[in-house]
Write an enzyme that holds these catalytic residues in place. Structure first.
Site, PDB file in Angstrom:
ATOM      1  N   CYS A 119       0.837  -1.209   0.000  1.00  0.00           N
ATOM      2  CA  CYS A 119       0.000   0.000   0.000  1.00  0.00           C
ATOM      3  C   CYS A 119       0.868   1.253   0.000  1.00  0.00           C
ATOM      4  O   CYS A 119       1.369   1.667   1.048  1.00  0.00           O
ATOM      5  CB  CYS A 119      -0.945  -0.004   1.200  1.00  0.00           C
ATOM      6  SG  CYS A 119      -1.995   1.461   1.260  1.00  0.00           S
ATOM      7  N   CYS A 123      -0.437   4.123   2.128  1.00  0.00           N
ATOM      8  CA  CYS A 123      -0.219   3.947   3.573  1.00  0.00           C
ATOM      9  C   CYS A 123       1.251   4.156   3.932  1.00  0.00           C
ATOM     10  O   CYS A 123       1.559   4.785   4.936  1.00  0.00           O
ATOM     11  CB  CYS A 123      -0.594   2.532   4.024  1.00  0.00           C
ATOM     12  SG  CYS A 123      -2.069   1.854   3.279  1.00  0.00           S
ATOM     13  N   ASP A 124       2.152   3.609   3.134  1.00  0.00           N
ATOM     14  CA  ASP A 124       3.545   3.493   3.570  1.00  0.00           C
ATOM     15  C   ASP A 124       4.550   4.319   2.774  1.00  0.00           C
ATOM     16  O   ASP A 124       5.705   4.431   3.176  1.00  0.00           O
ATOM     17  CB  ASP A 124       3.976   2.014   3.517  1.00  0.00           C
ATOM     18  CG  ASP A 124       3.127   1.150   4.438  1.00  0.00           C
ATOM     19  OD1 ASP A 124       2.686   1.669   5.480  1.00  0.00           O
ATOM     20  OD2 ASP A 124       2.891  -0.023   4.118  1.00  0.00           O
TER      21      ASP A 124
END
Ligand code: NAP
Length: 326
Positions: free
Chosen positions: A146, A149-150
């Site tokens: 992701c 997200c990261d």
């Protein structure tokens, strides 16, 4: 409230049964609980959902300093418990949605009947299934599925993205905000992604492509469990080479957890539950779906929570309209 493993063969009848304990399921439980519907939530095989397998969550609103994924899920669960959710630690093994009340069979807690059912069983990212990939993923060593997200954690690094679909193109583009270079490794010489996404990626000077190749290993720096390179094999020449990488993003698709609902609910071509646009209503009246199980596009904790809220409100209205209100 936790349900004890009491008489396993007793059928139980509840008004609202929620399947899944990620952000969607827990938010549905919070709203259903506050609406006095005494929801019962069946945890599922991966309690807490995908967030329990991530580390820092920095984009969930309300946590200015960020929060660890498992901690965030604990907060969700506590909040749902506060409003009277009954948690059942098992997973559904079969459903009958052909008549009401709906019937749900579980692995260890017998059969449940529900006036309304909220499906929040989520989706799982697909992985390459390499030992080294799994090892680094579990160690928080720079393997992710992701970018939203990261990506932020990979400032100034060279990154590798695997896949040739829209997600891979989108993630590669997004990651160039942080990375010095992004190499897309694809197993064929033609991308599956839409033209506009391909054009955007190909125009991006930070993105390069390695064609007809598979990632066959992920190498770490000796001992400290951080990725340093990926090994790719050209599937035509069989030659192997190393690409230096400070991070690996696997973007080869997601699998929605809908095996239980095949032939029982309308699913789309990729297996996601179909909902009426702008709602969480499925093809069966009284059955609602929220979170990643019905969303192949956004797949964020906050969007999952948003649709969990929608599902609970729609379930409440449906119960009222069908004479099963308070
Ligand atoms: P996808 O379209 O299924 O693409 C998966 C990609 O991964 C394919 O290129 C596939 O290769 C490759 N792949 C699959 N298994 C692999 C393996 N084991 N090893 C190496 N490569 C593998 O999945 P997606 O890209 O996540 O997209 C899912 C859906 O969401 C699509 O409908 C997409 O259009 C949509 N989406 C839209 C947007 C947008 O419009 N902004 C953004 C993201 C996603 P092959 O091509 O060889 O099969």
């Amino acid at each position: 409230m936790k349900m004890a493993a009491n008489d396993k063969h007793d059928a139980k009848h509840v008004r609202v049964l929620i399947l899944g304990s990620g952000p969607a399921g827990c938010t549905a439980a919070i709203y259903a609980g506050r609406a006095n519907m005494a929801p019962t939530l069946i945890h599922g095989p991966a309690p807490g959902g995908q967030l329990t397998t991530t580390s820092d969550v920095e984009n969930y609103p309300g946590f200015a300093k960020g929060i660890l994924g498992p901690e965030l899920m604990k907060v969700f669960e506590e909040q749902a418990a506060r409003f009277g959710t009954t948690f059942v630690e098992t997973w559904a093994t079969g459903v009958d949605l052909s008549k009401r009340p709906f019937k749900v069979e579980t692995a260890t807690e017998g059969t449940w009947y529900a006036d309304t059912l909220i499906i929040a069983t989520g989706a799982d990212a697909m992985w390459l299934n390499l030992k080294s990939e799994q090892h680094l993923r579990e160690a928080g060593g720079g393997v992710s599925a992701c970018a939203t997200c990261d990506g932020f954690f990979f400032k100034g690094k060279e990154l590798v993205v695997v896949g040739g679909g829209d997600t891979a193109m989108e993630e590669a583009n997004f990651l160039t905000r942080y990375a010095t270079k992004v190499t897309v490794v694809h197993r064929r010489d033609t991308l599956r992604a839409s033209k506009i996404m391909i054009d955007r990626a190909k125009k991006n000077p930070k993105i390069g492509f390695v064609w007809d190749s598979a990632v066959v290993d992920v190498l770490d720096t000796n001992g400290n469990k951080k990725i340093r390179a990926v090994v790719v094999e050209n599937l035509k020449s069989k030659q192997k080479s190393e690409i230096p990488a400070g991070g690996l993003f696997v973007a080869i698709g997601h699998k929605p957890n809908t095996d239980l609902f095949k032939d029982k609910l309308e699913l789309d071509a990729k297996g996601y539950v179909k909902v009426r646009p702008g709602t969480t209503a499925t093809s069966v009246e009284g059955v609602f779906a929220c979170g990643d199980v019905q969303d192949s596009v956004y797949r964020q904790a906050v969007t999952a929570a948003g649709t969990g809220c929608m599902a609970a409100i729609e379930a409440e209205r449906w119960l009222e309209a069908n004479g099963a209100g308070h």
